[in-house]
Design a protein around this motif. Structure first.
Motif, PDB file in Angstrom:
ATOM      1  N   GLY A  13     -35.931  17.937   3.294  1.00  0.00           N
ATOM      2  CA  GLY A  13     -35.654  19.009   2.358  1.00  0.00           C
ATOM      3  C   GLY A  13     -34.765  20.045   3.015  1.00  0.00           C
ATOM      4  N   PRO A  14     -34.316  21.016   2.238  1.00  0.00           N
ATOM      5  CA  PRO A  14     -33.514  22.095   2.809  1.00  0.00           C
ATOM      6  C   PRO A  14     -34.295  22.836   3.898  1.00  0.00           C
ATOM      7  N   VAL A  15     -33.584  23.285   4.910  1.00  0.00           N
ATOM      8  CA  VAL A  15     -34.194  24.010   6.019  1.00  0.00           C
ATOM      9  C   VAL A  15     -33.725  25.466   5.941  1.00  0.00           C
ATOM     10  N   ASP A  16     -34.676  26.372   5.994  1.00  0.00           N
ATOM     11  CA  ASP A  16     -34.390  27.804   5.925  1.00  0.00           C
ATOM     12  C   ASP A  16     -34.891  28.497   7.185  1.00  0.00           C
ATOM     13  N   TYR A  17     -34.371  29.696   7.387  1.00  0.00           N
ATOM     14  CA  TYR A  17     -34.898  30.552   8.452  1.00  0.00           C
ATOM     15  C   TYR A  17     -35.045  31.947   7.887  1.00  0.00           C
ATOM     16  N   ALA A 112     -37.636  17.900  -0.755  1.00  0.00           N
ATOM     17  CA  ALA A 112     -37.134  16.736  -0.015  1.00  0.00           C
ATOM     18  C   ALA A 112     -36.767  15.559  -0.918  1.00  0.00           C
ATOM     19  N   PRO A 113     -37.617  15.138  -1.862  1.00  0.00           N
ATOM     20  CA  PRO A 113     -37.229  14.000  -2.701  1.00  0.00           C
ATOM     21  C   PRO A 113     -35.965  14.285  -3.525  1.00  0.00           C
ATOM     22  N   PHE A 114     -35.848  15.483  -4.064  1.00  0.00           N
ATOM     23  CA  PHE A 114     -34.672  15.867  -4.843  1.00  0.00           C
ATOM     24  C   PHE A 114     -33.426  15.880  -3.968  1.00  0.00           C
ATOM     25  N   ALA A 115     -33.523  16.505  -2.790  1.00  0.00           N
ATOM     26  CA  ALA A 115     -32.378  16.588  -1.887  1.00  0.00           C
ATOM     27  C   ALA A 115     -31.951  15.197  -1.412  1.00  0.00           C
ATOM     28  N   THR A 116     -32.918  14.342  -1.119  1.00  0.00           N
ATOM     29  CA  THR A 116     -32.603  12.982  -0.677  1.00  0.00           C
ATOM     30  C   THR A 116     -31.918  12.198  -1.783  1.00  0.00           C
ATOM     31  N   ALA A 117     -32.419  12.332  -3.017  1.00  0.00           N
ATOM     32  CA  ALA A 117     -31.801  11.643  -4.152  1.00  0.00           C
ATOM     33  C   ALA A 117     -30.360  12.110  -4.344  1.00  0.00           C
ATOM     34  N   LEU A 118     -30.118  13.396  -4.192  1.00  0.00           N
ATOM     35  CA  LEU A 118     -28.749  13.899  -4.310  1.00  0.00           C
ATOM     36  C   LEU A 118     -27.856  13.303  -3.229  1.00  0.00           C
ATOM     37  N   ARG A 119     -28.343  13.293  -1.965  1.00  0.00           N
ATOM     38  CA  ARG A 119     -27.548  12.715  -0.870  1.00  0.00           C
ATOM     39  C   ARG A 119     -27.294  11.237  -1.101  1.00  0.00           C
ATOM     40  N   ASN A 120     -28.301  10.509  -1.558  1.00  0.00           N
ATOM     41  CA  ASN A 120     -28.144   9.074  -1.812  1.00  0.00           C
ATOM     42  C   ASN A 120     -27.153   8.806  -2.932  1.00  0.00           C
ATOM     43  N   GLY A 122     -24.458  10.641  -3.396  1.00  0.00           N
ATOM     44  CA  GLY A 122     -23.163  11.186  -3.000  1.00  0.00           C
ATOM     45  C   GLY A 122     -23.042  12.685  -3.170  1.00  0.00           C
ATOM     46  N   GLY A 123     -24.116  13.338  -3.568  1.00  0.00           N
ATOM     47  CA  GLY A 123     -24.074  14.790  -3.740  1.00  0.00           C
ATOM     48  C   GLY A 123     -24.179  15.508  -2.414  1.00  0.00           C
ATOM     49  N   ARG A 124     -23.643  16.706  -2.358  1.00  0.00           N
ATOM     50  CA  ARG A 124     -23.748  17.529  -1.166  1.00  0.00           C
ATOM     51  C   ARG A 124     -23.757  18.994  -1.578  1.00  0.00           C
ATOM     52  N   VAL A 125     -24.445  19.785  -0.815  1.00  0.00           N
ATOM     53  CA  VAL A 125     -24.496  21.222  -1.071  1.00  0.00           C
ATOM     54  C   VAL A 125     -23.184  21.828  -0.598  1.00  0.00           C
ATOM     55  N   VAL A 126     -22.512  22.533  -1.502  1.00  0.00           N
ATOM     56  CA  VAL A 126     -21.252  23.175  -1.135  1.00  0.00           C
ATOM     57  C   VAL A 126     -21.385  24.695  -1.082  1.00  0.00           C
ATOM     58  N   ALA A 127     -22.493  25.220  -1.576  1.00  0.00           N
ATOM     59  CA  ALA A 127     -22.773  26.651  -1.481  1.00  0.00           C
ATOM     60  C   ALA A 127     -24.273  26.845  -1.623  1.00  0.00           C
ATOM     61  N   SER A 128     -24.774  27.876  -0.982  1.00  0.00           N
ATOM     62  CA  SER A 128     -26.194  28.179  -1.047  1.00  0.00           C
ATOM     63  C   SER A 128     -26.360  29.656  -0.754  1.00  0.00           C
ATOM     64  N   GLY A 129     -27.433  30.234  -1.213  1.00  0.00           N
ATOM     65  CA  GLY A 129     -27.670  31.639  -0.939  1.00  0.00           C
ATOM     66  C   GLY A 129     -28.969  32.095  -1.557  1.00  0.00           C
ATOM     67  N   ARG A 130     -29.234  33.341  -1.394  1.00  0.00           N
ATOM     68  CA  ARG A 130     -30.438  33.965  -1.942  1.00  0.00           C
ATOM     69  C   ARG A 130     -30.033  35.178  -2.747  1.00  0.00           C
ATOM     70  N   ILE A 131     -30.713  35.417  -3.826  1.00  0.00           N
ATOM     71  CA  ILE A 131     -30.533  36.624  -4.612  1.00  0.00           C
ATOM     72  C   ILE A 131     -31.648  37.577  -4.200  1.00  0.00           C
ATOM     73  N   PRO A 132     -31.312  38.769  -3.713  1.00  0.00           N
ATOM     74  CA  PRO A 132     -32.357  39.717  -3.328  1.00  0.00           C
ATOM     75  C   PRO A 132     -33.240  40.067  -4.528  1.00  0.00           C
ATOM     76  N   VAL A 133     -34.538  40.137  -4.295  1.00  0.00           N
ATOM     77  CA  VAL A 133     -35.493  40.407  -5.374  1.00  0.00           C
ATOM     78  C   VAL A 133     -35.152  41.713  -6.076  1.00  0.00           C
ATOM     79  N   ASP A 134     -34.816  42.754  -5.332  1.00  0.00           N
ATOM     80  CA  ASP A 134     -34.484  44.039  -5.949  1.00  0.00           C
ATOM     81  C   ASP A 134     -33.288  43.908  -6.893  1.00  0.00           C
TER      82      ASP A 134
END
Length: 145
Positions: A13-17, A112-120, A122-134
């Motif tokens: 699955g996606p890994v965050d910090y 993880a299952p969703f991300a793996t299915a996308l990779r399988n 041919g999909g790839r993440v081209v942008a990612s981010g977080r919207i601040p709650v405020d």
């Protein structure tokens, strides 16, 4: 592809910090049951955790689990060293002098299952981010008006 065929790689699955700062104090452990609940339910997998302090002169020191209190003993041996000295220095640069922080890295197992299915497929993440709650709350309030 069979379950034994891992030619596409492991199911990940996606890994965050996150870097969480406590100004002028150390963490109390109040949030630990919530983190442990996420881990126990298989929602996230903790990959690494490091606790640091930043002195008033800017000196960075890693805090040992034993320095934090008995409730943190659950993390004894949990660090994987994925976070190296460079990562820790970079994270600590965001801290105010006289504070402490936890640096956590986790895998979002729920995705993880969703991300793996996308990779399988041919999909790839081209942008990612977080919207601040405020920001989200402000936008929702503005929409309601």
């Amino acid at each position: 592809m069979t379950a034994d065929d891992d030619s596409a790689g492991p199911e990940l699955g996606p890994v965050d910090y996150v870097v969480v700062e406590w100004a002028g104090t150390q963490p109390t452990g109040e949030a630990l049951p919530y983190l442990m609940d996420l881990i126990d339910r298989g929602i996230v997998r903790l990959i690494d955790i490091v606790f640091v302090s930043k002195a008033t002169d800017g000196t960075i020191a890693e805090l040992g689990i034993g320095e934090l209190g008995a409730e943190f003993a659950i993390f004894d041996g949990a660090a994987t060293s994925i976070l190296d000295d460079t990562d820790i220095r970079e994270a600590a640069a965001a801290l105010e002098p006289g504070s402490s922080a936890a640096i956590l890295v986790w895998e979002n197992l729920w995705a993880a299952p969703f991300a793996t299915a996308l990779r399988n497929n041919g999909g790839r993440v081209v942008a990612s981010g977080r919207i601040p709650v405020d920001a989200l709350l402000e936008t929702l309030d503005a929409i309601e008006e």
